[in-house]
Design an enzyme around this catalytic site. Structure first.
Site, PDB file in Angstrom:
ATOM      1  N   TYR A   1       0.961  -1.145  -0.053  1.00 41.33           N
ATOM      2  CA  TYR A   1      -0.062   0.091   0.060  1.00 41.33           C
ATOM      3  C   TYR A   1       0.960   1.242  -0.003  1.00 41.33           C
ATOM      4  O   TYR A   1       0.743   2.301  -0.874  1.00 41.33           O
ATOM      5  CB  TYR A   1      -0.760  -0.128   1.213  1.00 41.33           C
TER       6      TYR A   1
ATOM      7  N   LYS B   1       1.642   3.731  -3.308  1.00 45.14           N
ATOM      8  CA  LYS B   1       1.342   5.172  -3.120  1.00 45.14           C
ATOM      9  C   LYS B   1       2.523   5.942  -3.172  1.00 45.14           C
ATOM     10  O   LYS B   1       2.303   7.102  -3.803  1.00 45.14           O
ATOM     11  CB  LYS B   1       0.592   5.226  -1.843  1.00 45.14           C
TER      12      LYS B   1
END
Length: 473
Positions: free
Chosen positions: A220, A224
């Site tokens: 994640y 990102k």
């Protein structure tokens, strides 16, 4: 930084919101419709095969939520006409060129009309498959940028990222951009095109190992970060705002306190503890857990959007609480104990779940020893007895096995947060708050100052009750 009237800025604007069924996107949509119904259009992009299935998702996953209760009470029978007039639900997919919008007439209309793009589309699963995460969080961000560049009236692109966590980070973490190829642990060779090729060549065993190779704890935050790198590198003269929220929790005040959706980071612990699945855990009791209510994040998005309209630079904002109003890990344990002692969860058998103080181990070695002595060895013994007794103790064995698996899974996913030694510099955000206070007419409407939060009251009377109401099943 002169802001003027935010409501006046929003009036007659057309705003594209990607990831429209997501937690923050729903709160953003509700806020705009409630405080400025004279917005021109809200283009809500969500993943769907066609307009019919997109509208079905919008009705079932957005408008049906309790979040819109205040809006429904305010507008009554006039709400549906308002939605029909102001909201355009767009079937699409940010992993594709042109955001996956197949309707050429709609695509042309959007490129002519849209003033603001707010990219809230993301997969937030810490252990998401790497190909999925990089497709949405990294290359999806690039596709949103490409689309924004074709919007003739674009005032600003707001990209909602995340506050990055890693064992490599400590001290004051600045609101600085990530340069293309930058890593957290100093490892060289991070090339986003290479990462894309790696995904295409092999999909197995990719998720955590690719992230940790360069210092990020999970796919994640890794994907990102790469998304931010691409935006910064390719933005040209597009006004770009990057919002980095920390751990997002339930709403503080609006549209009402305590609305939350999905199992978020710390809520996994509350869920497991309240249901009696967690009796021991791992972490430094003095670790700062940076949390921020969702409505404050949305308000920060709106204020930053207005502040940087038509300014062709990149601005980064940490939206969190660790500098100005920190929360210690041990406080969360106390809040959970106090709340579930007074309001025990009733299990499927109709019996209250009695909770006790959690044993918190401060090192991984002590945690492993504790788990071995108190759980793994007894589980092995029970397995032998169960086999000897023709599976008589099968339900007890499975219950104990699931409890151990649940705790170990939480440790794997959230361990980096529980020993995190950093706090997030929010100087840019503080300057934005001060500018809003000095030059904005609606600071009470678009509040985002965590110093105003009494954490005892918030967790005991707002957040945990909200998690129990909306998340516990």
């Amino acid at each position: 930084m002169e802001l003027g009237s935010i409501l006046q800025f929003l009036e007659n604007r057309s705003i594209l919101v990607t990831g429209a069924t997501g937690f923050l996107a729903k709160i953003f949509t509700e806020k705009i419709l409630r405080v400025q119904p004279n917005v021109k259009k809200l283009y809500l992009l969500l993943r769907a095969a066609d307009s019919k299935s997109a509208m079905l998702r919008f009705n079932t996953e957005v408008m049906s939520k309790d979040l819109f209760r205040i809006l429904k009470e305010k507008w009554g029978g006039n709400l549906n006409p308002l939605i029909s007039q102001k909201v355009i639900v767009v079937a699409g997919d940010i992993t594709c060129d042109n955001l996956g919008v197949k309707d050429s007439y709609l695509l042309e209309e959007m490129s002519k009309e849209i003033d603001v793009v707010v990219n809230l589309a993301a997969t937030t699963n810490f252990d998401e498959r790497y190909d999925v995460a990089i497709g949405i969080n990294t290359f999806g961000a690039k596709h949103v940028l490409d689309f924004a560049k074709n919007c003739a009236k674009l005032k600003v692109l707001v990209h909602v990222s995340t506050a990055f966590v890693s064992g490599e980070m400590e001290g004051l973490i600045k609101e600085d951009p990530y340069k293309l190829g930058e890593t957290l642990n100093g490892t060289s060779g991070l090339d986003i095109d290479t990462e894309k090729n790696v995904v295409e060549e092999t999909l197995n065993h990719l998720s955590i190992c690719r992230a940790r190779k360069y210092g990020w704890p999970n796919t994640y935050v890794f994907t990102k970060a790469m998304g931010e790198m691409l935006l910064g590198h390719l933005k040209d003269n597009i006004p770009l705002v990057i919002i980095r929220p920390t751990i997002v929790t339930s709403t503080y005040k609006e549209p009402f306190p305590g609305w939350v959706e999905g199992v978020r980071t710390i809520d996994s612990l509350a869920l497991g503890y309240g249901k009696g699945k967690i009796t021991c855990f791992l972490g430094d009791p003095k670790t700062i857990i940076d949390v921020i209510p969702a409505d404050m994040v949305v308000n920060a998005i709106v204020v930053a959007m207005v502040a940087h309209a038509n300014q062709p630079n990149e601005s980064i904002y940490h939206v969190g609480s660790s500098v100005s109003n920190p929360v210690e890990f041990t406080w969360l344990q106390d809040y959970g104990f106090q709340y579930f002692t007074k309001h025990p969860w009733i299990n499927k058998d109709g019996k209250p779940v009695i909770v006790g103080k959690v044993t918190v181990l401060s090192t991984m070695d002590s945690f492993r020893r504790y788990m071995a002595v108190h759980y793994l060895l007894p589980l092995k013994g029970l397995q032998i007895v169960n086999a000897a007794c023709c599976q008589y103790f099968q339900s007890t064995y499975l219950q104990m096995y699931r409890k151990i698996k649940f705790v170990m899974r939480l440790i794997e996913l959230y361990g980096p947060y529980l020993f995190f030694k950093g706090v997030y510099d929010d100087m840019n955000t503080e300057k934005l708050r001060r500018s809003a206070k000095e030059s904005c007419e609606e600071t009470d409407v678009f509040y985002f100052d965590p110093k105003s939060i009494n954490w005892d009251d918030y967790f005991m009377n707002t957040h945990i009750p909200g998690v129990v109401k909306y998340v516990f099943k």
